[in-house]
Design a protein around this motif. Structure first.
Motif, PDB file in Angstrom:
ATOM      1  N   TYR A 157     -30.491  64.562  53.391  1.00  0.00           N
ATOM      2  CA  TYR A 157     -29.761  65.198  54.485  1.00  0.00           C
ATOM      3  C   TYR A 157     -28.687  64.280  55.051  1.00  0.00           C
TER       4      TYR A 157
ATOM      5  N   HIS B 247     -20.223  74.705  49.413  1.00  0.00           N
ATOM      6  CA  HIS B 247     -20.848  74.473  50.711  1.00  0.00           C
ATOM      7  C   HIS B 247     -20.709  73.000  51.077  1.00  0.00           C
TER       8      HIS B 247
ATOM      9  N   ARG C 101     -21.977  69.939  54.316  1.00  0.00           N
ATOM     10  CA  ARG C 101     -22.669  69.564  55.544  1.00  0.00           C
ATOM     11  C   ARG C 101     -22.032  68.271  56.015  1.00  0.00           C
TER      12      ARG C 101
ATOM     13  N   GLY D 156     -22.988  67.410  61.247  1.00  0.00           N
ATOM     14  CA  GLY D 156     -23.703  68.493  61.919  1.00  0.00           C
ATOM     15  C   GLY D 156     -23.051  69.851  61.807  1.00  0.00           C
ATOM     16  N   VAL D 157     -22.050  69.981  60.955  1.00  0.00           N
ATOM     17  CA  VAL D 157     -21.353  71.253  60.764  1.00  0.00           C
ATOM     18  C   VAL D 157     -21.566  71.735  59.334  1.00  0.00           C
ATOM     19  N   ALA D 158     -21.956  72.999  59.198  1.00  0.00           N
ATOM     20  CA  ALA D 158     -22.122  73.613  57.883  1.00  0.00           C
ATOM     21  C   ALA D 158     -20.828  74.333  57.521  1.00  0.00           C
TER      22      ALA D 158
ATOM     23  N   ASP E 109     -19.794  76.352  60.831  1.00  0.00           N
ATOM     24  CA  ASP E 109     -20.753  76.542  61.916  1.00  0.00           C
ATOM     25  C   ASP E 109     -21.351  75.214  62.358  1.00  0.00           C
TER      26      ASP E 109
ATOM     27  N   LEU F   5     -24.250  73.320  63.609  1.00  0.00           N
ATOM     28  CA  LEU F   5     -25.683  73.570  63.553  1.00  0.00           C
ATOM     29  C   LEU F   5     -26.373  73.052  64.804  1.00  0.00           C
TER      30      LEU F   5
ATOM     31  N   GLU G  58     -31.921  73.340  63.959  1.00  0.00           N
ATOM     32  CA  GLU G  58     -31.572  73.748  62.602  1.00  0.00           C
ATOM     33  C   GLU G  58     -31.427  72.537  61.693  1.00  0.00           C
ATOM     34  N   ARG G  59     -30.753  71.511  62.189  1.00  0.00           N
ATOM     35  CA  ARG G  59     -30.553  70.307  61.388  1.00  0.00           C
ATOM     36  C   ARG G  59     -31.887  69.645  61.066  1.00  0.00           C
TER      37      ARG G  59
ATOM     38  N   GLU H   4     -33.755  71.788  58.443  1.00  0.00           N
ATOM     39  CA  GLU H   4     -33.132  71.618  57.129  1.00  0.00           C
ATOM     40  C   GLU H   4     -33.490  70.263  56.521  1.00  0.00           C
TER      41      GLU H   4
END
Length: 384
Positions: free
Chosen positions: A257, A268, A270, A273-275, A300, A302, A306-307, A310
């Motif tokens: 992560y 995609h 990451r 902290g933004v997806a 988005d 997150l 959520e983080r 994930e």
């Protein structure tokens, strides 16, 4: 110290239809290479403007058939990435490739462009299975491509698919033992799954495709781990096996992560902290880049929870497991608000998890049922 950044470059185009993915709409015979190179460079420049001061630890060219990208495009992207961010010493630059003679003929040029690791989609070592999987290559062609890759690239990985219909333990033992004899440093070994909207799903729903039951699949999984471990390539993630030090640095970025930027259609990312998600359809992505200088469709921020979730879901795929203190920091709340302590204790007593203070990992017995474990230990937030 900030972790190195990873860059994912998605090349969407395929040269033939595939029965088990949903990218068939991206089959192209001709591509305007200059237009695509310029669009990818613009997409990269946008990510670099958002992530200044970082250094790249890995770059991964994936997607449809990235080994058919012109080497000049690969070189241009690598040059732009190095100028934008700088490279960590020993940066890993991976390219996915189908093991066809056409693509193998380009390996030397791709290596000269800067690629130093290749991931080959062998998928099986018998022709009947390759035909079933819809692959265009046969075993002879695939192994010739593997031989070329091992001569050209510094690091080589390939994948196989098991838990196929009617596959017995002895069959898989023989195939995997042969695969291990080729001497690569990394193997990705995936159980066959059926994805929605594919020919395989149609066949399964009609009863013409039956995968091994859970007990047989578990036996195949256990055999896989035993054979690879005895060959000095233990599992460091559920489906990935490597000699110590040869793990995929790029994929470790995902599972640990850490930040990664994604460019190209459907990519995609990451970051901080933004997806992010790029527009998936190539034409829509190109239009977006021309209009906005990037192909982002969704961006988005997150929430901390959520983080944290994930990071937990990704990290427990790894043999090394996760640091619960880090999960709590990401989630900005105590760990007992994110993970179910009694469930962890129960699963540890059953031999499926192992906890040592803030360190949590799935055991060998727990890995085959990891999805169920995750469903048990991720705490559902309380409602008022």
């Amino acid at each position: 110290m900030t972790d190195p950044l990873a860059l994912y470059v998605h090349w969407p185009f395929c040269v033939s239809k595939c029965p088990y993915c949903d990218f068939n709409s991206h089959v192209r015979e001709r591509v305007d290479q200059e237009m695509w190179r310029n669009a990818l460079l613009a997409d990269l420049a946008h990510e670099a403007s958002i992530l200044p001061g970082r250094r790249l630890g890995s770059i991964f060219f994936g997607g449809g058939t990235p080994s058919l990208m012109p080497p000049a495009t690969v070189a241009a992207l690598l040059d732009a990435a190095e100028r934008a961010w700088g490279f960590e010493p020993g940066i890993e630059i991976t390219l996915e490739a189908n093991p066809s003679s056409v693509e193998a003929a380009r390996f030397a040029d791709l290596a000269a462009a800067g690629v130093n690791r290749v991931s080959l989609g062998l998928q099986a070592l018998d022709n009947e299975t390759l035909a079933f999987l819809g692959r265009a290559h046969d075993v002879t062609e695939g192994l010739a491509a593997l031989d070329t890759a091992q001569r050209v690239f510094e690091r080589v990985s390939f994948d196989l698919i098991y838990a196929r219909p009617d596959q017995g333990l002895a069959d898989w033992h023989a195939e995997l033992a042969r695969a291990l004899s080729f001497g690569t440093e990394h193997l990705s070994l995936y159980q066959l799954t059926i994805e929605p909207g594919t020919r395989f799903q149609t066949e399964a729903l009609a009863g013409r495709l039956v995968l091994p039951d859970d007990d047989r699949a578990a036996d195949l999984f256990e055999l896989t781990r035993a054979l690879t471990a005895s060959a000095g390539m233990p599992a460091y993630e559920i489906s990935n096996h490597a000699r110590p030090g040869a793990e995929s640095r790029h994929n470790l970025t995902y599972w640990r992560y850490q930040d990664y930027a994604g460019i190209g259609p459907g990519a995609h990312g990451r970051r901080a902290g933004v997806a992010t998600q790029r527009r998936r359809k190539p034409e829509n992505w190109i239009e977006a880049v021309a209009r906005n200088s990037h192909g982002i469709e969704l961006e988005d921020a997150l929430a901390p929870r959520e983080r944290a979730i994930e990071a937990m879901l990704m990290g427990l795929r790894l043999a090394e497991g996760i640091d619960l203190d880090r999960i709590a920091t990401l989630g900005e709340q105590p760990i007992d608000k994110l993970a179910d302590g009694p469930a962890i204790e129960r699963l540890a007593a059953q031999g499926l998890l192992e906890r040592d203070g803030a360190h949590l990992r799935a055991t060998d017995a727990g890995m085959p049922v990891l999805n169920a474990i995750l469903g048990d230990i991720v705490r559902v937030p309380e409602t008022t």
